[in-house]
Design a protein around this motif. Structure first.
Motif, PDB file in Angstrom:
ATOM      1  N   ASN A  17       2.196 -36.600 -61.483  1.00  0.00           N
ATOM      2  CA  ASN A  17       2.403 -34.948 -61.349  1.00  0.00           C
ATOM      3  C   ASN A  17       1.737 -34.604 -62.585  1.00  0.00           C
ATOM      4  OD1 ASN A  17       4.559 -35.440 -59.325  1.00  0.00           O
ATOM      5  ND2 ASN A  17       6.213 -35.574 -60.905  1.00  0.00           N
ATOM      6  N   LEU A  18       1.587 -35.063 -63.720  1.00  0.00           N
ATOM      7  CA  LEU A  18       0.873 -34.255 -64.630  1.00  0.00           C
ATOM      8  C   LEU A  18      -0.601 -34.317 -64.462  1.00  0.00           C
ATOM      9  CD1 LEU A  18       0.323 -33.563 -67.521  1.00  0.00           C
ATOM     10  CD2 LEU A  18       0.224 -35.974 -68.379  1.00  0.00           C
ATOM     11  N   THR A  49       5.413 -31.592 -69.488  1.00  0.00           N
ATOM     12  CA  THR A  49       5.563 -33.076 -69.007  1.00  0.00           C
ATOM     13  C   THR A  49       5.008 -33.922 -70.122  1.00  0.00           C
ATOM     14  OG1 THR A  49       5.139 -32.154 -66.801  1.00  0.00           O
ATOM     15  CG2 THR A  49       4.856 -34.434 -67.328  1.00  0.00           C
ATOM     16  N   LYS A  78       5.549 -39.459 -63.654  1.00  0.00           N
ATOM     17  CA  LYS A  78       5.444 -38.187 -64.219  1.00  0.00           C
ATOM     18  C   LYS A  78       3.883 -38.234 -64.610  1.00  0.00           C
ATOM     19  CE  LYS A  78       9.919 -37.905 -66.333  1.00  0.00           C
ATOM     20  NZ  LYS A  78      10.599 -37.904 -67.805  1.00  0.00           N
ATOM     21  N   GLU A 111       8.045 -34.461 -72.717  1.00  0.00           N
ATOM     22  CA  GLU A 111       8.873 -35.210 -72.414  1.00  0.00           C
ATOM     23  C   GLU A 111       8.594 -36.640 -72.361  1.00  0.00           C
ATOM     24  OE1 GLU A 111       9.743 -34.089 -68.356  1.00  0.00           O
ATOM     25  OE2 GLU A 111      10.603 -31.928 -68.818  1.00  0.00           O
ATOM     26  N   ASP A 157      -0.700 -31.209 -62.126  1.00  0.00           N
ATOM     27  CA  ASP A 157      -0.929 -29.839 -62.842  1.00  0.00           C
ATOM     28  C   ASP A 157      -2.084 -29.580 -63.578  1.00  0.00           C
ATOM     29  OD1 ASP A 157       1.846 -29.831 -62.192  1.00  0.00           O
ATOM     30  OD2 ASP A 157       2.665 -30.919 -63.919  1.00  0.00           O
TER      31      ASP A 157
END
Length: 610
Positions: free
Chosen positions: A251-252, A267, A248, A270, A255
């Protein structure tokens, strides 16, 4: 048998079992094999890197009766006693709780006694930087020249707090942080020996959290085993350590680089809901950004959890990653000053995802746009400063050359006798200006005449001690004033002082006239001088242009009086010297009489002091 923590159970018992410090352990083994044992060692380095373990192994090897290539055998009676902590010749001292002079003096008194079981008496002083300065001084001589059978091993995590006199008397070994791969390898070995299954990704997280400390890594591992004894799981490692899911985080970062602030905020939420802390998220973002920068510059050793992540990061500009690191560090600093830990993280996400674009060309364009705005602002500031400087120079020129045309205003923050309640029409002020100038000149003449008499009075009673006192406190007086008052005071200089008054020379004629009328300023200066000198002095002002002439006139008019005072001082000194000489002669004569009496009458003489 009671449960024993992993870091205690798996503490190294030989030099080869110490992880990540091969250079140090090899040196210590060779010293033992070649019988080149120094009298004092200093082990310094971060926590959990093996300092105390190496000290215990070294002490055990020194007293081992069956050495194995520089290693302790761990089978003889001395080795077993050392492992159990019952060998009397190995003394461990915690300097954090035994940091006084008395404890060190006790060591100094006992070192002279020979060892009882082994060949050496070894003193291990842990956290030695906690000793007081008196304790260090008490240790110095013993540490420099101990008996042949004594070895000192000092351990510390803060080398900068150890005095240089102690360091120079020891052999210093600096322990480094243990590499993450070495931590993972050691944890893998321990878990295999314990028969516990694990996920490799979980060990990577633990190694990252441990930050180079083996003891910290084993403590976290112990904590996760308490949570689930069957297996070390990646999810459990994330929950226990508070670290975010690495996938994550990857992916962050994408982004943020692609300006997807809405997705990035979801994100982050979460990750926080799953137990990650704001600090850990920011730490991981920084670490990942650096890894990506290294990968973009051709470092093929960098690996990622997400598949094909190398391809996804190719569009990210290095400048963008550098910006993310800077903003993350700023957010980490903000976390220290707020109880709302999520706010700095959300601000970081918004600022990062809405600034410069991902593509290199766009990034350069945005950067150049920012640079151009900054350059424009700087140019504007420079022009403003240049204008102010020109005005200031112009006003100074007018002050120096056109004193008679002074309008009654001083530019800047210098205010002598302000009257805020006084209001008048501009035309009226313009018409009355010549009259004000005429009064000012007349007042100036009167002021100078009266000042001359006051200066004469000060000079008649002036002393070197008084003027030295004023000059000593003058820099302190400057520091106690406001900026505007300090600028005014810089044009004043003490030139003479008596026990009651002080003469201040003013560099500018105009400022002398204004300051001479400003009772508030004079009163404030007198109060501050009294505070600093513990003595009251009245201030007398004199213009710089007339000071030399005033002093010259005073000397000419008071020449005979000054000469008489000087002769009086000389006569007084001569009288004092003559009196002292007469006293000495009298004493010498009395002594001669007494000595003669003793010579003639011996013990019959009785001396009485009168």
């Amino acid at each position: 048998m009671a449960y024993q923590a992993l870091y205690r159970k798996w503490r190294p018992r030989t030099f080869d079992a110490v992880v990540g410090q091969e250079a140090i352990t090899d040196t210590l083994k060779n010293a033992i094999k070649r019988q080149k044992i120094s009298h004092a060692f200093l082990f310094a380095g971060p926590r959990g890197t093996g300092k105390t373990s190496c000290a215990k192994i070294f002490a055990k090897a020194l007293n081992c009766t069956n050495l194995q290539d520089g290693e302790p055998c761990n089978e003889c009676a001395n080795c077993k006693a050392a492992d159990q902590g019952s060998l009397n010749d190995i003394i461990e001292i915690d300097a954090a709780s035994n940091n006084g002079v008395d404890e060190i003096r006790e060591i100094r008194d006992k070192v002279k006694y020979a060892p009882t079981q082994g060949k050496y008496k070894v003193y291990i002083i842990d956290e030695v930087h906690m000793l007081s300065m008196g304790a260090f001084n008490a240790l110095l001589k013993t540490l420099e020249e101990p008996p042949e059978h004594v070895v000192f091993i000092l351990a510390t995590t803060e080398l900068q707090k150890v005095p240089a006199t102690i360091i120079s008397r020891t052999q210093r070994y600096t322990f480094k942080r243990i590499d993450s791969q070495d931590l993972v390898s050691r944890m893998t070995y321990i878990l295999n020996q314990e028969g516990v299954e694990f996920e490799p990704k979980a060990l990577d997280i633990i190694a990252q959290v441990a930050d180079g400390g083996m003891r910290d890594a084993l403590s976290i591992l112990d904590q996760i085993l308490s949570y689930d004894q069957d297996k070390i799981k990646y999810e459990d490692a994330l929950k226990i350590t508070g670290f975010a899911d690495q996938e994550k985080i990857e992916n962050l970062l994408l982004d943020l680089a692609n300006q997807k602030s809405d997705v990035a905020l979801k994100t982050v939420k979460e990750l926080l809901d799953n137990g990650a802390s704001s600090k850990n998220i920011l730490d991981e973002i920084i670490a990942l950004s650096v890894k990506v920068m290294m990968a973009l510059k051709g470092d093929t050793a960098q690996t990622f959890f997400t598949e094909n992540y190398q391809d996804k990061i190719k569009g990210i500009a290095v400048n963008k990653l550098s910006q993310i690191v800077d903003l993350a560090n700023q957010a980490l600093n903000d976390l220290r000053y707020t109880n709302q830990q999520q706010i700095p993280l959300d601000v970081f996400v918004v600022k990062t995802s809405q600034d410069a674009p991902v593509a290199q060309a766009s990034n350069n364009s945005a950067t150049s746009s920012v640079d151009s705005r900054e350059i424009t602002d700087l140019k504007k500031q420079i022009l403003d400063l240049q204008t102010k400087l020109d005005n200031l120079l112009k006003s100074n020129t007018q002050v120096g050359s056109q004193t008679a045309n002074f309008s009654g205003k001083i530019k800047g923050d210098f205010k002598f006798n302000s009257q805020p309640n006084q209001k008048a029409d501009t035309n009226t002020q313009t018409e009355e200006k010549p009259k004000a100038i005429k009064r000012k000149l007349n007042n100036s003449k009167v002021s100078q005449d009266s000042n001359r008499k006051q200066v004469y009075h000060v000079l008649e009673n002036a002393t070197k001690q008084d003027i030295a006192t004023i000059k000593d406190i003058w820099p302190d007086l400057l520091s106690t004033l406001a900026v505007s008052q300090r600028a005014v005071l810089e044009v004043l200089e003490p030139v003479a002082a008596s026990s009651k008054q002080v003469v201040l020379k003013c560099k500018y004629e105009l400022w002398f006239e204004r300051a001479n009328k400003d009772n508030a300023l004079i009163n404030e200066l007198e109060a501050k001088i009294a505070t600093l000198t513990k003595h009251n002095y009245d201030i007398v002002l004199v213009a710089d242009s007339s000071w030399l002439q005033v002093r010259k006139d005073f000397v000419a008019s008071h020449k005979e009086e000054l000469l008489a005072k000087k002769l009086q001082k000389i006569d007084h000194k001569e009288q004092e010297a003559k009196k002292d000489a007469d006293n000495n002669v009298t004493k010498e004569q009395k002594k001669q009489v007494v000595d003669k009496a003793k010579e003639l009458f011996g013990d019959l003489v009785t001396i009485k002091d009168e």
